[in-house]
Design a protein around this motif. Sequence first.
Motif, PDB file in Angstrom:
ATOM      1  N   GLY A 269      48.090 -36.808 -27.004  1.00  0.00           N
ATOM      2  CA  GLY A 269      48.607 -35.675 -27.767  1.00  0.00           C
ATOM      3  C   GLY A 269      47.914 -34.587 -27.701  1.00  0.00           C
ATOM      4  O   GLY A 269      48.019 -33.473 -28.500  1.00  0.00           O
ATOM      5  N   ILE A 270      47.198 -33.955 -26.607  1.00  0.00           N
ATOM      6  CA  ILE A 270      46.139 -32.985 -26.491  1.00  0.00           C
ATOM      7  C   ILE A 270      47.051 -31.892 -25.909  1.00  0.00           C
ATOM      8  O   ILE A 270      47.538 -32.083 -24.812  1.00  0.00           O
ATOM      9  N   GLU A 271      46.977 -30.944 -26.414  1.00  0.00           N
ATOM     10  CA  GLU A 271      47.593 -29.482 -25.878  1.00  0.00           C
ATOM     11  C   GLU A 271      46.477 -28.674 -25.249  1.00  0.00           C
ATOM     12  O   GLU A 271      45.467 -28.801 -25.925  1.00  0.00           O
ATOM     13  N   ILE A 272      46.655 -28.173 -24.093  1.00  0.00           N
ATOM     14  CA  ILE A 272      45.642 -27.300 -23.344  1.00  0.00           C
ATOM     15  C   ILE A 272      46.021 -25.836 -23.032  1.00  0.00           C
ATOM     16  O   ILE A 272      47.233 -25.641 -22.694  1.00  0.00           O
ATOM     17  N   ASN A 273      44.975 -25.025 -23.155  1.00  0.00           N
ATOM     18  CA  ASN A 273      45.182 -23.811 -23.041  1.00  0.00           C
ATOM     19  C   ASN A 273      44.894 -23.418 -21.375  1.00  0.00           C
ATOM     20  O   ASN A 273      44.343 -24.208 -20.768  1.00  0.00           O
ATOM     21  N   HIS A 274      45.967 -22.221 -21.017  1.00  0.00           N
ATOM     22  CA  HIS A 274      45.774 -21.765 -19.711  1.00  0.00           C
ATOM     23  C   HIS A 274      44.105 -21.183 -19.625  1.00  0.00           C
ATOM     24  O   HIS A 274      43.654 -20.604 -20.363  1.00  0.00           O
ATOM     25  N   TRP A 275      43.631 -21.324 -18.304  1.00  0.00           N
ATOM     26  CA  TRP A 275      42.096 -20.841 -18.082  1.00  0.00           C
ATOM     27  C   TRP A 275      42.020 -19.585 -18.438  1.00  0.00           C
ATOM     28  O   TRP A 275      41.044 -19.147 -18.760  1.00  0.00           O
ATOM     29  N   PHE A 276      43.246 -18.700 -18.236  1.00  0.00           N
ATOM     30  CA  PHE A 276      42.840 -17.165 -18.443  1.00  0.00           C
ATOM     31  C   PHE A 276      42.745 -16.794 -19.799  1.00  0.00           C
ATOM     32  O   PHE A 276      41.960 -16.020 -20.223  1.00  0.00           O
ATOM     33  N   SER A 277      43.806 -17.402 -20.525  1.00  0.00           N
ATOM     34  CA  SER A 277      43.443 -16.990 -21.878  1.00  0.00           C
ATOM     35  C   SER A 277      42.335 -17.517 -22.678  1.00  0.00           C
ATOM     36  O   SER A 277      41.575 -17.120 -23.760  1.00  0.00           O
ATOM     37  N   SER A 278      41.785 -18.760 -22.298  1.00  0.00           N
ATOM     38  CA  SER A 278      40.634 -19.115 -22.774  1.00  0.00           C
ATOM     39  C   SER A 278      39.512 -18.314 -22.400  1.00  0.00           C
ATOM     40  O   SER A 278      38.558 -17.945 -23.095  1.00  0.00           O
ATOM     41  N   LEU A 279      39.491 -17.893 -21.172  1.00  0.00           N
ATOM     42  CA  LEU A 279      38.340 -16.848 -20.770  1.00  0.00           C
ATOM     43  C   LEU A 279      38.494 -15.461 -21.513  1.00  0.00           C
ATOM     44  O   LEU A 279      37.400 -15.018 -21.808  1.00  0.00           O
ATOM     45  N   GLU A 280      39.732 -14.883 -21.683  1.00  0.00           N
ATOM     46  CA  GLU A 280      39.901 -13.896 -22.625  1.00  0.00           C
ATOM     47  C   GLU A 280      39.212 -13.765 -23.906  1.00  0.00           C
ATOM     48  O   GLU A 280      38.310 -13.176 -24.506  1.00  0.00           O
ATOM     49  N   ARG A 281      39.334 -15.368 -24.644  1.00  0.00           N
ATOM     50  CA  ARG A 281      38.682 -15.622 -25.845  1.00  0.00           C
ATOM     51  C   ARG A 281      37.102 -15.463 -25.857  1.00  0.00           C
ATOM     52  O   ARG A 281      36.721 -15.193 -26.718  1.00  0.00           O
ATOM     53  N   MET A 282      36.892 -16.276 -24.600  1.00  0.00           N
ATOM     54  CA  MET A 282      35.364 -16.389 -24.919  1.00  0.00           C
ATOM     55  C   MET A 282      34.443 -14.994 -24.347  1.00  0.00           C
ATOM     56  O   MET A 282      33.708 -14.639 -24.860  1.00  0.00           O
ATOM     57  N   ILE A 283      35.284 -14.105 -23.470  1.00  0.00           N
ATOM     58  CA  ILE A 283      34.563 -12.941 -23.014  1.00  0.00           C
ATOM     59  C   ILE A 283      34.644 -12.210 -24.355  1.00  0.00           C
ATOM     60  O   ILE A 283      33.778 -11.276 -24.640  1.00  0.00           O
ATOM     61  N   GLU A 284      35.604 -11.931 -25.368  1.00  0.00           N
ATOM     62  CA  GLU A 284      35.791 -11.441 -26.607  1.00  0.00           C
ATOM     63  C   GLU A 284      34.517 -11.761 -27.498  1.00  0.00           C
ATOM     64  O   GLU A 284      33.730 -10.840 -28.200  1.00  0.00           O
ATOM     65  N   SER A 285      34.312 -13.218 -27.543  1.00  0.00           N
ATOM     66  CA  SER A 285      33.177 -13.821 -28.228  1.00  0.00           C
ATOM     67  C   SER A 285      31.918 -13.033 -27.783  1.00  0.00           C
ATOM     68  O   SER A 285      31.003 -12.758 -28.398  1.00  0.00           O
ATOM     69  N   LEU A 286      31.851 -12.953 -26.389  1.00  0.00           N
ATOM     70  CA  LEU A 286      30.578 -12.623 -25.875  1.00  0.00           C
ATOM     71  C   LEU A 286      30.189 -11.491 -26.166  1.00  0.00           C
ATOM     72  O   LEU A 286      29.077 -10.839 -26.571  1.00  0.00           O
ATOM     73  N   LYS A 287      31.409 -10.674 -26.087  1.00  0.00           N
ATOM     74  CA  LYS A 287      31.234  -9.219 -26.265  1.00  0.00           C
ATOM     75  C   LYS A 287      30.825  -8.705 -27.912  1.00  0.00           C
ATOM     76  O   LYS A 287      29.940  -7.952 -28.208  1.00  0.00           O
ATOM     77  N   GLN A 288      31.364  -9.639 -28.718  1.00  0.00           N
ATOM     78  CA  GLN A 288      31.036  -9.559 -30.190  1.00  0.00           C
ATOM     79  C   GLN A 288      29.674  -9.979 -30.520  1.00  0.00           C
ATOM     80  O   GLN A 288      29.018  -9.414 -31.329  1.00  0.00           O
ATOM     81  N   SER A 289      29.056 -10.877 -29.589  1.00  0.00           N
ATOM     82  CA  SER A 289      27.746 -11.153 -29.901  1.00  0.00           C
ATOM     83  C   SER A 289      26.759 -10.281 -29.372  1.00  0.00           C
ATOM     84  O   SER A 289      25.481 -10.482 -29.119  1.00  0.00           O
ATOM     85  N   GLY A 290      27.328  -9.163 -28.641  1.00  0.00           N
ATOM     86  CA  GLY A 290      26.544  -8.083 -28.094  1.00  0.00           C
ATOM     87  C   GLY A 290      25.956  -8.473 -26.577  1.00  0.00           C
ATOM     88  O   GLY A 290      24.904  -7.847 -25.981  1.00  0.00           O
ATOM     89  N   PHE A 291      26.578  -9.431 -25.922  1.00  0.00           N
ATOM     90  CA  PHE A 291      26.076  -9.874 -24.544  1.00  0.00           C
ATOM     91  C   PHE A 291      26.331  -8.905 -23.548  1.00  0.00           C
ATOM     92  O   PHE A 291      27.680  -8.386 -23.744  1.00  0.00           O
TER      93      PHE A 291
END
Length: 291
Positions: A269-291
């Motif tokens: 029953g695993i639901e999977i995100n599209h790669w683009f929306s996951s990349l968006e989330r990851m890049i947002e976290s990176l920016k918040q961490s000051g990377f």
Amino acid sequence: MKKILVTGANGQLGCEFRKLSKDEKFDFVFTDVDELDITDREACFKFFDRLKPAFVINCAAYTAVDRAESEKELAWKLNVDAVKNLKKASLEHDSYLIQLSSEYVFDGKLNVPYAEWNRTTPQSEYGKSKVGTEFEALCYYKSLVIRTSWLYSTFGNNFVKTMIKLGKERESLGVVFDQVGTPTYAEDLAAAILRIISQVASGERKFEEGVFHYSNEGVCSWYDFACAIMKLYGLKCKVYPILTENYPTPAKRPEYGVMNKAKIKSRYGIEINHWFSSLERMIESLKQSGF
Ligand SMILES: NC(=O)c1ccc[n+]([C@@H]2O[C@H](COP(=O)([O-])OP(=O)(O)OC[C@H]3O[C@@H](n4cnc5c(N)ncnc54)[C@H](OP(=O)(O)O)[C@@H]3O)[C@@H](O)[C@H]2O)c1
């Protein structure tokens, strides 16, 4: 509380488990090579005797794909012999073993997504060692092998972070467009594995052993992936497409590494995100961490 042992916990995927563990109802124990060297058989047995883990997630691996061509024995020691140690220790304590593998077990000659039952035909030493990984894990009836692809995270080094670093330094960059696959945000993969464990631990679902494919949804080339990274991070660096033959590497990579994920979706029953929306989330976290 049930205990979950995470080995190789300083790597990309391991760190994602550290992050997610804060909200989970399990007792997590995180180890990397300093606390538990999984190539040391005795150390594994002693550690399991003390901990008695209900679940083991092995995130440790030899992941240097190109170096593996000249360090075959090292790759084999960590990706095969060490998995045998974990399998035997798990067997002794009746622990479930979750083992990671890779789309590099395939040669990439198909043009439809690879299913779990497709024959493995690795073309690199790393890919061959991962076939060995799978063989060792799968001879234990309480093991689950998850093949993933193009893994990235805010932790560790990976393609996304490399592209951002290069994008800040250069005006243009050539990236291969004749290899396609699917990126996988390690945070999503860790969440999917914890969902499987939670369902099994609570009795909501029966444990199903065997191989399962997991990546994000969608398909892209490394070139498309790099363009998306530059756009989402807001970098002006121009990415242009190049052929693999113009970017030679010691290890051969699959031209087509897309995997069919129907099995993990239906069985667990695993639901999977599209790669683009996951990349968006990851890049947002990176920016918040000051990377
Ligand atoms: N990265 C990808 O693109 C990708 C793609 C498909 C599948 N996978 C698979 O996904 C899994 C997780 O990958 P990842 O990218 O998170 O790996 P990673 O970042 O390379 O992490 C592996 C971790 O294992 C540790 N380790 C090395 N030798 C060890 C030992 N003897 N005992 C215990 N720990 C040891 C490493 O420490 P050191 O750093 O100090 O060596 C590192 O912290 C692996 O099975 C990999 O093959 C990865």
